[in-house]
Write a protein that holds these residues in place. Structure first.
Motif, mmCIF file in Angstrom:
data_model
loop_
_atom_site.group_PDB
_atom_site.id
_atom_site.type_symbol
_atom_site.label_atom_id
_atom_site.label_comp_id
_atom_site.label_asym_id
_atom_site.label_seq_id
_atom_site.Cartn_x
_atom_site.Cartn_y
_atom_site.Cartn_z
ATOM 1 N N GLY A 1 11.607 -0.983 -18.600
ATOM 2 C CA GLY A 1 10.562 -1.986 -17.993
ATOM 3 C C GLY A 1 10.382 -1.704 -16.565
ATOM 4 O O GLY A 1 11.019 -0.876 -15.902
ATOM 5 N N GLU A 2 9.682 -2.745 -15.657
ATOM 6 C CA GLU A 2 9.438 -2.626 -14.624
ATOM 7 C C GLU A 2 9.588 -4.026 -13.759
ATOM 8 O O GLU A 2 9.079 -4.923 -14.315
ATOM 9 C CB GLU A 2 8.107 -1.719 -14.242
ATOM 10 C CG GLU A 2 7.675 -1.748 -12.762
ATOM 11 C CD GLU A 2 6.456 -0.838 -12.671
ATOM 12 O OE1 GLU A 2 6.404 0.181 -13.357
ATOM 13 O OE2 GLU A 2 5.535 -1.441 -12.441
ATOM 14 N N LEU A 3 10.410 -3.901 -12.686
ATOM 15 C CA LEU A 3 10.674 -5.384 -12.115
ATOM 16 C C LEU A 3 10.169 -5.299 -10.651
ATOM 17 O O LEU A 3 10.274 -4.476 -9.795
ATOM 18 C CB LEU A 3 12.080 -5.762 -11.571
ATOM 19 C CG LEU A 3 12.299 -6.946 -11.282
ATOM 20 C CD1 LEU A 3 11.974 -8.256 -11.981
ATOM 21 C CD2 LEU A 3 13.879 -6.932 -10.777
ATOM 22 N N VAL B 1 12.318 0.442 -11.479
ATOM 23 C CA VAL B 1 12.096 0.943 -12.607
ATOM 24 C C VAL B 1 13.104 1.177 -13.292
ATOM 25 O O VAL B 1 14.197 1.695 -13.048
ATOM 26 C CB VAL B 1 11.200 2.451 -12.503
ATOM 27 C CG1 VAL B 1 11.011 3.260 -13.917
ATOM 28 C CG2 VAL B 1 9.927 2.242 -11.692
ATOM 29 N N VAL B 2 13.225 0.567 -14.634
ATOM 30 C CA VAL B 2 14.467 0.643 -15.345
ATOM 31 C C VAL B 2 14.215 1.403 -16.649
ATOM 32 O O VAL B 2 13.266 1.102 -17.389
ATOM 33 C CB VAL B 2 14.844 -0.682 -15.626
ATOM 34 C CG1 VAL B 2 16.333 -0.846 -16.548
ATOM 35 C CG2 VAL B 2 14.908 -1.829 -14.562
ATOM 36 N N ALA B 3 15.169 2.228 -16.827
ATOM 37 C CA ALA B 3 15.192 3.155 -18.112
ATOM 38 C C ALA B 3 16.411 3.189 -18.966
ATOM 39 O O ALA B 3 17.422 2.967 -18.511
ATOM 40 C CB ALA B 3 14.817 4.521 -17.723
ATOM 41 N N ARG C 1 7.765 -6.433 -16.191
ATOM 42 C CA ARG C 1 6.817 -6.026 -17.312
ATOM 43 C C ARG C 1 7.686 -4.917 -18.198
ATOM 44 O O ARG C 1 8.087 -4.078 -17.854
ATOM 45 C CB ARG C 1 5.618 -5.223 -16.857
ATOM 46 C CG ARG C 1 4.742 -4.820 -17.633
ATOM 47 C CD ARG C 1 3.508 -4.188 -17.125
ATOM 48 N NE ARG C 1 3.728 -3.033 -16.490
ATOM 49 C CZ ARG C 1 3.062 -2.515 -15.450
ATOM 50 N NH1 ARG C 1 2.043 -3.106 -14.869
ATOM 51 N NH2 ARG C 1 3.541 -1.351 -14.857
ATOM 52 N N PRO C 2 8.003 -5.578 -19.365
ATOM 53 C CA PRO C 2 8.638 -4.544 -20.373
ATOM 54 C C PRO C 2 7.934 -3.655 -21.027
ATOM 55 O O PRO C 2 6.730 -3.554 -20.673
ATOM 56 C CB PRO C 2 9.020 -5.740 -21.642
ATOM 57 C CG PRO C 2 8.369 -6.985 -21.181
ATOM 58 C CD PRO C 2 7.598 -6.804 -19.874
ATOM 59 N N MET D 1 24.696 0.976 -24.365
ATOM 60 C CA MET D 1 23.335 1.457 -23.750
ATOM 61 C C MET D 1 23.393 1.600 -22.455
ATOM 62 O O MET D 1 23.457 0.547 -21.833
ATOM 63 C CB MET D 1 22.195 0.783 -24.409
ATOM 64 C CG MET D 1 20.922 0.876 -23.785
ATOM 65 S SD MET D 1 19.370 -0.100 -24.174
ATOM 66 C CE MET D 1 19.956 -1.161 -25.654
ATOM 67 N N ALA D 2 23.251 2.710 -21.768
ATOM 68 C CA ALA D 2 22.990 2.764 -20.341
ATOM 69 C C ALA D 2 21.695 2.850 -19.923
ATOM 70 O O ALA D 2 20.795 3.313 -20.572
ATOM 71 C CB ALA D 2 23.939 4.152 -19.974
ATOM 72 N N HIS D 3 21.798 2.014 -18.569
ATOM 73 C CA HIS D 3 20.398 2.137 -18.252
ATOM 74 C C HIS D 3 20.486 2.854 -16.679
ATOM 75 O O HIS D 3 21.361 2.740 -16.252
ATOM 76 C CB HIS D 3 20.002 0.574 -17.709
ATOM 77 C CG HIS D 3 19.823 -0.235 -19.203
ATOM 78 N ND1 HIS D 3 20.831 -0.676 -19.997
ATOM 79 C CD2 HIS D 3 18.497 -0.717 -19.748
ATOM 80 C CE1 HIS D 3 20.235 -1.350 -20.800
ATOM 81 N NE2 HIS D 3 18.748 -1.254 -20.858
ATOM 82 N N SER D 4 19.377 3.385 -16.413
ATOM 83 C CA SER D 4 19.050 3.968 -15.128
ATOM 84 C C SER D 4 18.084 2.954 -14.207
ATOM 85 O O SER D 4 17.207 2.357 -14.777
ATOM 86 C CB SER D 4 18.862 5.244 -14.899
ATOM 87 O OG SER D 4 17.457 5.275 -15.591
ATOM 88 N N VAL D 5 18.296 2.690 -13.157
ATOM 89 C CA VAL D 5 17.642 1.808 -12.198
ATOM 90 C C VAL D 5 16.972 2.855 -11.034
ATOM 91 O O VAL D 5 17.703 3.459 -10.392
ATOM 92 C CB VAL D 5 18.133 0.671 -11.837
ATOM 93 C CG1 VAL D 5 17.304 -0.316 -10.847
ATOM 94 C CG2 VAL D 5 18.557 -0.163 -12.967
ATOM 95 N N GLU D 6 15.729 2.809 -10.773
ATOM 96 C CA GLU D 6 15.160 3.382 -9.667
ATOM 97 C C GLU D 6 14.434 2.493 -8.721
ATOM 98 O O GLU D 6 13.880 1.687 -9.343
ATOM 99 C CB GLU D 6 14.263 4.654 -10.029
ATOM 100 C CG GLU D 6 14.826 5.721 -10.644
ATOM 101 C CD GLU D 6 13.861 6.929 -11.058
ATOM 102 O OE1 GLU D 6 12.854 6.822 -10.400
ATOM 103 O OE2 GLU D 6 14.277 7.858 -12.060
#
Length: 70
Positions: free
Chosen positions: A33-35, A24-26, A45-46, A1-6
């Motif tokens: 979720g959001e860190l 912001v993690v997608a 926050r998942p 599962m690939a994640h992107s992070v902004e």
């Protein structure tokens, strides 16, 4: 599962959560979720949750040291 992070970084010192750095993690299903990283600690926050999980920097340090022992 690939994640992107902004990340949206401002050019001022971290203080309260309102001024924290937001990651912001997608994943393939959208926002994962959001860190929020702030002076006081970390808030995760998942997806689908309104209340974030909070850790102070000292709690985060302890958790990472314990995880390292595994």
């Amino acid at each position: 599962m690939a994640h992107s992070v902004e990340v949206n970084i401002t050019s001022h010192p971290l203080s309260r959560e309102e001024n924290g750095i937001v990651f912001v993690v997608a994943d393939n299903d959208g926002k994962f979720g959001e860190l929020v990283v702030s002076k006081g600690g970390l808030r995760w926050r998942p997806r689908g949750k309104h209340q974030p999980h909070f850790m102070t920097w000292a709690e985060f340090d302890r958790a990472m040291r314990e995880a390292r022992k595994d």
